[in-house]
Design a protein around this motif. Sequence first.
Motif, mmCIF file in Angstrom:
data_model
loop_
_atom_site.group_PDB
_atom_site.id
_atom_site.type_symbol
_atom_site.label_atom_id
_atom_site.label_comp_id
_atom_site.label_asym_id
_atom_site.label_seq_id
_atom_site.Cartn_x
_atom_site.Cartn_y
_atom_site.Cartn_z
ATOM 1 N N LEU A 44 1.056 -1.160 -0.207
ATOM 2 C CA LEU A 44 -0.033 0.068 0.132
ATOM 3 C C LEU A 44 0.811 1.193 -0.207
ATOM 4 C CD1 LEU A 44 -2.824 -1.027 2.695
ATOM 5 C CD2 LEU A 44 -2.752 -1.600 0.748
ATOM 6 N N GLN A 45 0.149 2.152 -0.918
ATOM 7 C CA GLN A 45 1.305 4.118 -1.038
ATOM 8 C C GLN A 45 0.133 4.757 0.308
ATOM 9 O OE1 GLN A 45 4.239 4.266 -3.581
ATOM 10 N NE2 GLN A 45 2.365 3.510 -4.979
ATOM 11 N N ALA A 46 1.050 5.267 0.818
ATOM 12 C CA ALA A 46 0.351 5.613 2.191
ATOM 13 C C ALA A 46 -0.455 7.078 1.292
ATOM 14 C CB ALA A 46 1.105 6.168 3.164
ATOM 15 N N THR A 47 0.491 7.279 -0.047
ATOM 16 C CA THR A 47 0.062 8.234 -0.430
ATOM 17 C C THR A 47 -1.225 8.930 -1.087
ATOM 18 O OG1 THR A 47 1.792 8.282 -2.343
ATOM 19 C CG2 THR A 47 2.375 9.654 -1.001
ATOM 20 N N SER A 48 -2.423 7.559 -1.128
ATOM 21 C CA SER A 48 -3.031 7.514 -1.797
ATOM 22 C C SER A 48 -3.891 7.526 -0.915
ATOM 23 C CB SER A 48 -3.242 6.293 -2.492
ATOM 24 O OG SER A 48 -2.442 6.342 -4.183
ATOM 25 N N PRO A 49 -4.853 8.433 -0.731
ATOM 26 C CA PRO A 49 -5.637 9.432 0.888
ATOM 27 C C PRO A 49 -6.631 7.531 1.161
ATOM 28 C CG PRO A 49 -6.050 10.597 -0.763
ATOM 29 C CD PRO A 49 -4.803 9.891 -1.303
ATOM 30 N N PHE A 50 -7.522 7.675 -0.164
ATOM 31 C CA PHE A 50 -8.890 6.939 -0.501
ATOM 32 C C PHE A 50 -8.622 5.570 -1.324
ATOM 33 C CE2 PHE A 50 -9.176 11.592 -0.970
ATOM 34 C CZ PHE A 50 -10.060 12.023 -0.044
ATOM 35 N N ILE A 51 -8.224 5.002 -1.062
ATOM 36 C CA ILE A 51 -8.000 3.013 -0.888
ATOM 37 C C ILE A 51 -9.185 2.289 -0.453
ATOM 38 C CG2 ILE A 51 -6.478 1.223 -0.706
ATOM 39 C CD1 ILE A 51 -4.166 2.750 0.251
ATOM 40 N N PRO A 52 -9.876 1.899 -1.354
ATOM 41 C CA PRO A 52 -11.118 1.796 -1.522
ATOM 42 C C PRO A 52 -10.987 0.085 -0.961
ATOM 43 C CG PRO A 52 -10.748 2.139 -4.389
ATOM 44 C CD PRO A 52 -9.824 2.421 -3.188
ATOM 45 N N ALA A 53 -11.368 -0.128 0.468
ATOM 46 C CA ALA A 53 -11.144 -1.293 1.119
ATOM 47 C C ALA A 53 -11.983 -2.795 0.101
ATOM 48 C CB ALA A 53 -11.331 -1.093 2.570
ATOM 49 N N ASP A 54 -13.071 -2.260 -0.765
ATOM 50 C CA ASP A 54 -13.969 -3.775 -0.980
ATOM 51 C C ASP A 54 -13.116 -3.710 -2.149
ATOM 52 O OD1 ASP A 54 -14.313 -1.291 -2.182
ATOM 53 O OD2 ASP A 54 -16.542 -1.320 -2.463
ATOM 54 N N ALA A 55 -12.353 -2.940 -2.813
ATOM 55 C CA ALA A 55 -11.864 -3.752 -4.059
ATOM 56 C C ALA A 55 -10.565 -4.206 -3.270
ATOM 57 C CB ALA A 55 -11.402 -2.336 -4.910
ATOM 58 N N LEU A 56 -9.828 -3.660 -2.578
ATOM 59 C CA LEU A 56 -8.629 -4.383 -2.223
ATOM 60 C C LEU A 56 -8.451 -6.094 -1.901
ATOM 61 C CD1 LEU A 56 -5.523 -3.878 -1.601
ATOM 62 C CD2 LEU A 56 -6.335 -2.895 0.590
ATOM 63 N N ALA A 57 -9.659 -5.585 -0.814
ATOM 64 C CA ALA A 57 -10.811 -7.218 -0.304
ATOM 65 C C ALA A 57 -10.546 -8.516 -1.352
ATOM 66 C CB ALA A 57 -11.432 -6.970 0.173
ATOM 67 N N ARG A 58 -11.449 -7.672 -2.436
ATOM 68 C CA ARG A 58 -11.499 -8.791 -3.951
ATOM 69 C C ARG A 58 -9.909 -8.542 -4.021
ATOM 70 N NH1 ARG A 58 -15.723 -5.419 -4.526
ATOM 71 N NH2 ARG A 58 -14.491 -3.724 -5.963
#
Length: 418
Positions: free
Chosen positions: A121-135
């Motif tokens: 993960l890159q902290a410079t992306s403040p809006f990481i979609p958790a649902d897309a990440l889980a998929r």
Amino acid sequence: MTPGTTSDAVSAGPAAPAGLTVAIIPARGGSQGVPGKNLRRVGGTPLVERAVRAAAAAGVDLVAVSTDDPGIAGVAAAAGARVIDRPAALAGDTASSESALLHALDELEASGTRVGTVVFLQATSPFIPADALARAIGDVRDDRFDSVFSAHATYGFLWRRDAGAEAVAINHDAAHRPRRQDREPHYLETGAFYVFSAEGFRRARHRFFGRVGIAEVPERTAIEIDDEHQLALAEALAGTLDAPASAASAASGGASVPAPIPATALVTDFDGVHTDDTATVDSEGRESVRVSREDGLGVSRLRRAGIPMLILSTEQNPVVARRADKLRVPVRHGVDDKAAALAAWADEQGIPLADIAYVGNDVNDLPALALAGWPVAVANAHPAVKDAARVVLTRRGGEGAVREVIERILLAAATPAP
């Protein structure tokens, strides 16, 4: 998920990665474009903490933050992440993310943590979609892909300049302009997250290998912060893009429920917190200010709960004392050094500074905010105050900000400890 292809000859590796799913967040202290970038706040939360929260929401087994910066390490640990000391040789401007990831994997596995799937993960992306990440995690663990990255669809016509500075079409025939619905989308990498098997990554030493898949995310989440303008844009969008995540939110029909503030005492500035930071002056020089009646009700609730409160004000003005008297709250006004006054009051009351919420709105509050365990900014606070705050309220000064912070303190007091 849309599969991609690569020419990488690295074999796919095991059918299902054995071991834990571990999120690794490289977050070095140095930054050229935005000083202290990983600790800058969006929606009241440091960027590195936002990344930790996104990883946890996606269901990873462990979150690790690799950093060379003590401040980042402190925030990461408080957010529940494991901290990995990043060597100086891997923390310079020319160091690659892959080198930090490989070092983190070595450190984790040397301590007995077997990593099967890596979530970068890159902290410079403040809006990481958790649902897309889980998929995406599921697609790697279930052996559909070896490596997956976040991207958003684009139907834009891309161009480049040739050696003579003339425009050359890249992804289309300039003489043929099909309608959007007749075109296949391209995908623009967001940089927010990458998921891959640890074994395959060790062999490839790069984040793209084997069967590469695309985790499609909404374009509105694709902000990557590299300069102050992007940081300001992210802050402006935070109220819209930050979805409520608590069970209390679901119980309330999806309405956003502010997080509790577990402070045992409240100290506030006066002008710009209890008031809207304006004053009316009559012909004889007498001032009057505008306050919120709901703040008064909130203060009475706090008093009944037995939670101490104090007003600290730089102004030596009768209106401050009158308002404090009406609220039945002690006040210290005409205070030049708010930090010293806060520390003295905390000592007199026997309350640790770490347990105090301090609410401010302007730069003269910064020293006191730095001392309090719960530094809080009103919604219309100076940008420097928002950066220093642990919590940024949704209400403006004089418009219910005091009531909001009180309700959040009372919510914490009423919530059983886990």
